[in-house]
Design an enzyme around this catalytic site. Structure first.
Site, PDB file in Angstrom:
ATOM      1  N   HIS A 197       0.828  -1.042  -0.195  1.00  0.00           N
ATOM      2  CA  HIS A 197      -0.083  -0.193  -0.065  1.00  0.00           C
ATOM      3  C   HIS A 197       1.093   1.055  -0.059  1.00  0.00           C
ATOM      4  O   HIS A 197       0.958   2.134  -1.129  1.00  0.00           O
ATOM      5  CB  HIS A 197      -0.763  -0.007   1.354  1.00  0.00           C
ATOM      6  N   GLU A 198       1.784   1.492   1.145  1.00  0.00           N
ATOM      7  CA  GLU A 198       3.115   2.160   1.098  1.00  0.00           C
ATOM      8  C   GLU A 198       3.788   2.760   0.134  1.00  0.00           C
ATOM      9  O   GLU A 198       3.839   3.577  -0.772  1.00  0.00           O
ATOM     10  CB  GLU A 198       3.485   2.768   2.481  1.00  0.00           C
ATOM     11  N   HIS A 218       1.569   4.373  -2.610  1.00  0.00           N
ATOM     12  CA  HIS A 218       2.417   5.748  -2.901  1.00  0.00           C
ATOM     13  C   HIS A 218       3.395   6.402  -3.515  1.00  0.00           C
ATOM     14  O   HIS A 218       3.137   7.436  -3.895  1.00  0.00           O
ATOM     15  CB  HIS A 218       1.583   6.430  -1.303  1.00  0.00           C
ATOM     16  N   HIS A 237       3.514   6.852  -6.343  1.00  0.00           N
ATOM     17  CA  HIS A 237       3.076   8.088  -7.399  1.00  0.00           C
ATOM     18  C   HIS A 237       3.917   9.194  -7.286  1.00  0.00           C
ATOM     19  O   HIS A 237       4.057   9.570  -7.992  1.00  0.00           O
ATOM     20  CB  HIS A 237       1.634   8.267  -6.365  1.00  0.00           C
TER      21      HIS A 237
END
Ligand SMILES: [Zn+2]
Length: 701
Positions: A493-494, A497, A500
């Protein structure tokens, strides 16, 4: 005791600021970082450097803005918006290091500095956003934006800045501006206090120490070993359990001693609500009421209205409708889960009704019986380095990028890993830091942040420095760190980010990679789909000692267990989201106690008493010490997006479909700030997202 520490810290600070002149020359923030890739020189940064750098940073930012105002020519994009977008470089540089470290590696001294800096920063922000002259120039460019030959990105960044000023009160008369300024300063202080109290309540004020080994019954070997290590570290006898999730959750899952489970969970869910000097009730009340006042000043009837107009969701009615659409099917599922667990309690011959602190223990039994999936059977396949390499592999297959570990970059803690990230053709993309384990000075949870964000200035890309901060299970004895499934998906998940941030492209700081908050979790949550895909698991989930690939049987079980406990997971999350919305859709002051309000809010939607909201008011840091006020719903909003987006890969028959990946990278990551969230999503998917894939994934339909 606490007061003495504070006075001592303040005294130190005075001494330090007293001699700042002599240290200015050596202050590493004042020069271009002399490090590979110009990453922050953590080894040269001392806490004495922050305050002078913030003061000088604010001064330089003011000078930058004066420069814009002194320009006698008619306001234009080139002489107003562009220099404003690039103003305050030093302040950004020191802020990024200070605030990131104050979250990931703080101490009393850092916290004392934060208390000095926060009001300065809050005042400085107000000085900018309530500056009439500056607003006049920006408004002049804004008013003529469509007839002055600007390109679409120039128009977008102009509109963004205009709205920033408007939303911060630039159109208000002087007396109301002053009122707003006071409210902002108070809010910023209150949030800081909330966070400090929570940190003390989590890391200092509570510890469950076990001295009688009989009380360890049921706990797996690794958990006992970690507890012994934790006790040794804390200088106490026996075994120690804290409110950090890696310490608390296994105890709640496995400990046979029901009283101790209750004691530990109570320590957790009473945080900030103990009537001691770290109590957050009054702070929550003040924050809620000040936000109502703030919204009123700015012409909104509620704080949620003020927040949501910027989001994909637009209105609180839309958010409530959306949440209830999920609440309705989820609640009966949680009731079924309670019944299932009560059956086990009755079968054991125990004579009690399931309570919130029993949930993890009996859910674990259900999981073993029904899904035959034991957390400790999975962990050996998820060594931390294996999972890390797995996520790197996924990014490589999708996007062609590579990760090379560096050992020559300065870090703020020796256990932090650093990687150089490169495009398929070898050209640079950025730097990635990985900070895995809990520490006394680290906040709870996991997050992604950056020490430098990506932007293209005058044709040259400034590569980002991205950091993932987690609180994972530590290595124990001669075993490497072995993650549970929740930690595996958290790392992916992290990392999402992080991607991104790494892929972001754009010419302007204000818009590059900048997305509405109900879009933010799309890049992260979509990566969790790859973590759990059977094909992907086969490639990275390997036994830490034998190297054996995870057997199909176990993979099938992970998949099946994706439906396990979904009633609970969805309900505790939605309950917190609804609580957040209830606080922020108030248009009159909150007069009842925070505890009562929370109780009423949960009664209204029929939350069952065996479940608490994922965050109760006094430790709901997302909304009282973070950017998620009237926005905790965004995770599940983005879950609709991520489930639908990943479905595109599945429908194509290839989870590594590079053509789709290229489109996702371009529209949803790199150019994500170029247009409204839904517009960017549409460019990738060719249609708006459907809720069906999410409902199916959670077994809610
Ligand atoms: Zn996230």
């Amino acid at each position: 005791m606490k007061n003495i520490t504070l006075i001592f810290a303040a005294a130190c600070l005075l001494m330090l600021t007293g001699c700042k002149k002599s240290t200015m020359k050596e202050n590493p923030f004042f020069v271009t970082y002399q490090t590979p890739f110009e990453v922050p020189p953590f080894d040269k940064i001392d806490t004495t450097h922050y305050l002078p750098a913030f003061e000088e940073g604010i001064k330089q930012d003011n000078d930058d803005i004066s420069g814009i105002l002194k320009n006698s020519e008619e306001p234009s994009f080139e002489n107003t918006i562009l220099p404003f977008d690039r103003s305050g470089k030093l302040l950004t540089r020191v802020s990024k290091v200070f605030y990131n470290l104050n979250s990931a590696n703080t101490n009393d001294q850092m916290q004392a500095i934060a208390r000095q800096i926060d009001p300065l920063m809050s005042e400085h922000r107000d000085d900018i956003y309530l500056n009439d002259e500056l607003f006049k120039r920006i408004k002049a460019v804004y008013d003529k934006r469509n007839e002055s030959g600007l390109d679409s990105q120039q128009i977008r960044v102009t509109e963004k800045y205009y709205r920033d000023f408007e939303r911060r009160g630039a159109n208000l008369p002087a007396d109301k501006k002053e009122q707003l300024r006071k409210i902002n300063a108070e809010l910023s202080m209150l949030s800081l206090n909330f966070g400090e109290n929570l940190l003390a309540e989590t890391n200092k004020n509570f510890r469950l120490v076990i001295e009688d080994s009989a009380d360890l019954a049921g706990l797996p070997e690794g958990v006992v070993a970690s507890a012994a290590a934790s006790a040794a570290e804390a200088g106490v006898k026996g075994w120690s359990f804290t409110l950090d999730k890696p310490s608390m959750i296994p105890f709640l899952q496995y400990a046979k001693n029901r009283d101790l489970r209750e004691k530990l969970y109570k320590g957790y869910f009473m945080r900030g609500n103990n009537g001691n000097s770290n109590d957050n009730n009054a702070i929550v009340n003040k924050i809620v009421n000040l936000r109502i006042q703030k919204a009123g000043l700015l012409g909104y009837s509620t704080f949620a209205d003020y927040i949501l107009e910027e989001n994909m969701a637009k209105t609180s009615v839309n958010v409530y409708d959306f949440l209830m659409k999920l609440w309705k099917p989820a609640l009966p599922n949680s009731v079924k889960e309670v019944a299932e667990m009560q059956k086990i309690i009755d079968r054991e011959g125990s004579n009690f009704k399931l309570q919130p602190w029993d949930w993890w223990y009996y859910a674990e039994i259900v999981r073993k019986e029904k899904y035959d999936l034991d957390d400790s059977a999975l962990r050996p396949y998820f060594s931390l380095s294996g999972v890390r390499d797995g996520m790197f592999m996924v990014a490589n297959k999708l996007y062609g990028i590579t990760f090379t570990q560096r050992t020559d970059l300065p870090v703020y803690e020796k256990e932090v890993e650093t990687f150089e990230v490169k495009e398929a053709d070898g050209s640079p993309l950025g730097i990635l830091y990985l900070d895995y384990y809990p520490r006394a000075g680290k906040g709870a949870g996991a997050w992604c942040t950056d020490f430098r964000s990506a932007v293209t200035e005058d044709g040259k890309r400034i590569d980002p420095v991205v950091s993932l901060v987690c609180n994972f299970t530590k290595p124990s004895g001669d075993k490497p760190a072995l993650l549970n499934w929740d930690e595996v998906t958290t790392l992916f998940h992290e990392f999402g980010h992080g991607l991104h941030g790494l892929f972001t492209q754009g010419k302007y700081y204000r818009t590059a990679g900048n997305v509405p908050s109900d879009y933010v979790e799309l890049p992260s949550q979509i990566m969790e789909n790859w973590a759990g895909d059977p094909l992907v698991l086969k490639e990275y989930a390997k036994h830490y000692s034998t190297g054996a690939v995870m057997p199909d049987e176990l993979i099938n079980k992970i998949h099946k267990s994706g439906l396990f406990n979904q009633g609970f997971e969805t309900v505790e999350y939605l309950a917190a989201s609804l609580l957040d919305m209830d606080f922020h859709t108030l248009s009159d002051s909150l007069t009842m106690s925070v505890g009562e309000f929370e109780k009423e809010a949960m009664k209204k939607v029929g939350l069952i008493e065996e479940i608490f909201p994922r965050y109760r008011s006094t430790y709901f840091a997302h909304i009282f010490d973070g950017g998620y006020a009237a926005g905790y719903y965004v995770y599940i909003w983005a879950a609709v997006l991520d489930a639908d987006a990943f479905n595109a890969f599945k429908e194509s028959g290839d989870v590594y479909n590079t053509e789709l990946a290229a489109k996702f990278r371009k529209y949803c990551l790199a150019e994500s700030g170029d247009d409204a969230g839904m517009v960017q999503y549409n460019k990738f998917r060719g249609s708006e997202p459907s809720v069906e894939p999410l409902l199916k994934r959670r077994g809610l339909k």
